[in-house]
Design a protein around this motif. Sequence first.
Motif, PDB file in Angstrom:
ATOM      1  N   PRO A  61       6.269   6.528  -8.032  1.00 17.27           N
ATOM      2  CA  PRO A  61       7.738   6.455  -8.136  1.00 17.27           C
ATOM      3  C   PRO A  61       8.316   7.508  -9.074  1.00 17.27           C
ATOM      4  O   PRO A  61       9.380   8.074  -8.797  1.00 17.27           O
ATOM      5  N   LEU A 122       6.500  10.789  -0.604  1.00 21.05           N
ATOM      6  CA  LEU A 122       5.946   9.446  -0.412  1.00 21.05           C
ATOM      7  C   LEU A 122       4.803   9.479   0.593  1.00 21.05           C
ATOM      8  O   LEU A 122       3.749   8.860   0.374  1.00 21.05           O
ATOM      9  N   LEU A 131      -0.853   2.540  -1.876  1.00 23.75           N
ATOM     10  CA  LEU A 131       0.438   2.356  -2.517  1.00 23.75           C
ATOM     11  C   LEU A 131       1.181   1.173  -1.920  1.00 23.75           C
ATOM     12  O   LEU A 131       1.621   1.232  -0.765  1.00 23.75           O
ATOM     13  N   ILE A 133       4.419  -1.270  -1.424  1.00 23.16           N
ATOM     14  CA  ILE A 133       5.881  -1.188  -1.552  1.00 23.16           C
ATOM     15  C   ILE A 133       6.407  -2.605  -1.399  1.00 23.16           C
ATOM     16  O   ILE A 133       6.534  -3.131  -0.293  1.00 23.16           O
ATOM     17  N   PRO A 136      10.601  -2.551   0.455  1.00 23.06           N
ATOM     18  CA  PRO A 136      10.830  -1.273   1.147  1.00 23.06           C
ATOM     19  C   PRO A 136      12.293  -0.945   1.387  1.00 23.06           C
ATOM     20  O   PRO A 136      12.704   0.213   1.238  1.00 23.06           O
ATOM     21  N   MET A 139      13.775   0.107  -1.807  1.00 19.30           N
ATOM     22  CA  MET A 139      13.278   1.434  -2.155  1.00 19.30           C
ATOM     23  C   MET A 139      14.082   2.513  -1.444  1.00 19.30           C
ATOM     24  O   MET A 139      14.499   3.504  -2.052  1.00 19.30           O
ATOM     25  N   ARG A 212      10.725   1.860  -9.743  1.00 16.22           N
ATOM     26  CA  ARG A 212       9.338   1.381  -9.819  1.00 16.22           C
ATOM     27  C   ARG A 212       9.262  -0.102  -9.451  1.00 16.22           C
ATOM     28  O   ARG A 212       8.276  -0.548  -8.865  1.00 16.22           O
ATOM     29  N   SER A 214      10.940  -1.500  -7.105  1.00 15.83           N
ATOM     30  CA  SER A 214      10.929  -1.591  -5.639  1.00 15.83           C
ATOM     31  C   SER A 214       9.531  -1.412  -5.068  1.00 15.83           C
ATOM     32  O   SER A 214       9.247  -1.871  -3.961  1.00 15.83           O
ATOM     33  N   PHE A 215       8.641  -0.794  -5.837  1.00 10.97           N
ATOM     34  CA  PHE A 215       7.262  -0.617  -5.390  1.00 10.97           C
ATOM     35  C   PHE A 215       6.367  -1.758  -5.854  1.00 10.97           C
ATOM     36  O   PHE A 215       5.591  -2.316  -5.066  1.00 10.97           O
ATOM     37  N   PHE A 216       6.445  -2.100  -7.136  1.00  9.15           N
ATOM     38  CA  PHE A 216       5.455  -2.996  -7.731  1.00  9.15           C
ATOM     39  C   PHE A 216       6.016  -4.337  -8.177  1.00  9.15           C
ATOM     40  O   PHE A 216       5.276  -5.162  -8.730  1.00  9.15           O
TER      41      PHE A 216
END
Length: 253
Positions: A61, A122, A131, A133, A136, A139, A212, A214-216
């Motif tokens: 990210p 990405l 990775l 998400i 999503p 994100m 970050r 939105s990913f983790f």
Amino acid sequence: MNLQAVRVIFAKEMARFFRTILESLASPVISTSLYFVVFGAAIGSRIETVGGVSYGAFIVPGLIMLTVVTQSVANASFAIHFPKFIGTMQELLAAPIGFIEIVTGFVGAAAVKSILIGLVILATAFLFVDLPIAHPLAMLALLALTSLSFSLFGFIIGIWAKDFQQLQLIPLLVLTPLIFLGGSFYSIEMLPGPWQTVALFNPVVYLMSVFRWSFFDTADVPVAVSLVAIFAFTALCLGAIWWIFRSGWRIRP
């Protein structure tokens, strides 16, 4: 709104982007690969996980935001400054279009370019790490919002700058340090107590934190606070652009 004018300005800017598509996309791919080699391999071998996430995935990210922010500012500032520099801004201002059409065309094109580059980074990241998400749609929305807000900021810089040296002044001396000190490659929770408080005065921290998340699904700063900060920055840029066009400040060569 004159949609035809917006379409022409947008198409012209996108055509310039696609004429150099190889350079435009190859550069972020190479840079991302180098960051993974240097940070992911060298530092990642010493820092295995951050907040339960592998370090290689954790920096993705930050890499995306690093490139999207800088590209948004660079694309938008150059797009509006170049007509000033060569004198074609007079033709644009003499046309039967308002500042809304001008801003929408130039800023919209710059934002779309940055979104495309962010998606390329990405996709490149998936070649190096697994990775997740978590959100999503969030994100993608945050990627678009970041591209838009910093394209607006770049538009302001392009109008303010008198020459190409000034065009690089704020991105190099202000924006780049804020990005690198804003948690691009680390969590602010890793900092000593007093420095965590100091870091909260960096506006980029809020951007990195929510992106970050939105990913983790984890964040250094509450998501709501980060969103308020981003929307406030976007509103401030819109207000500044409105004032610039109302006053005619520095628009003419």
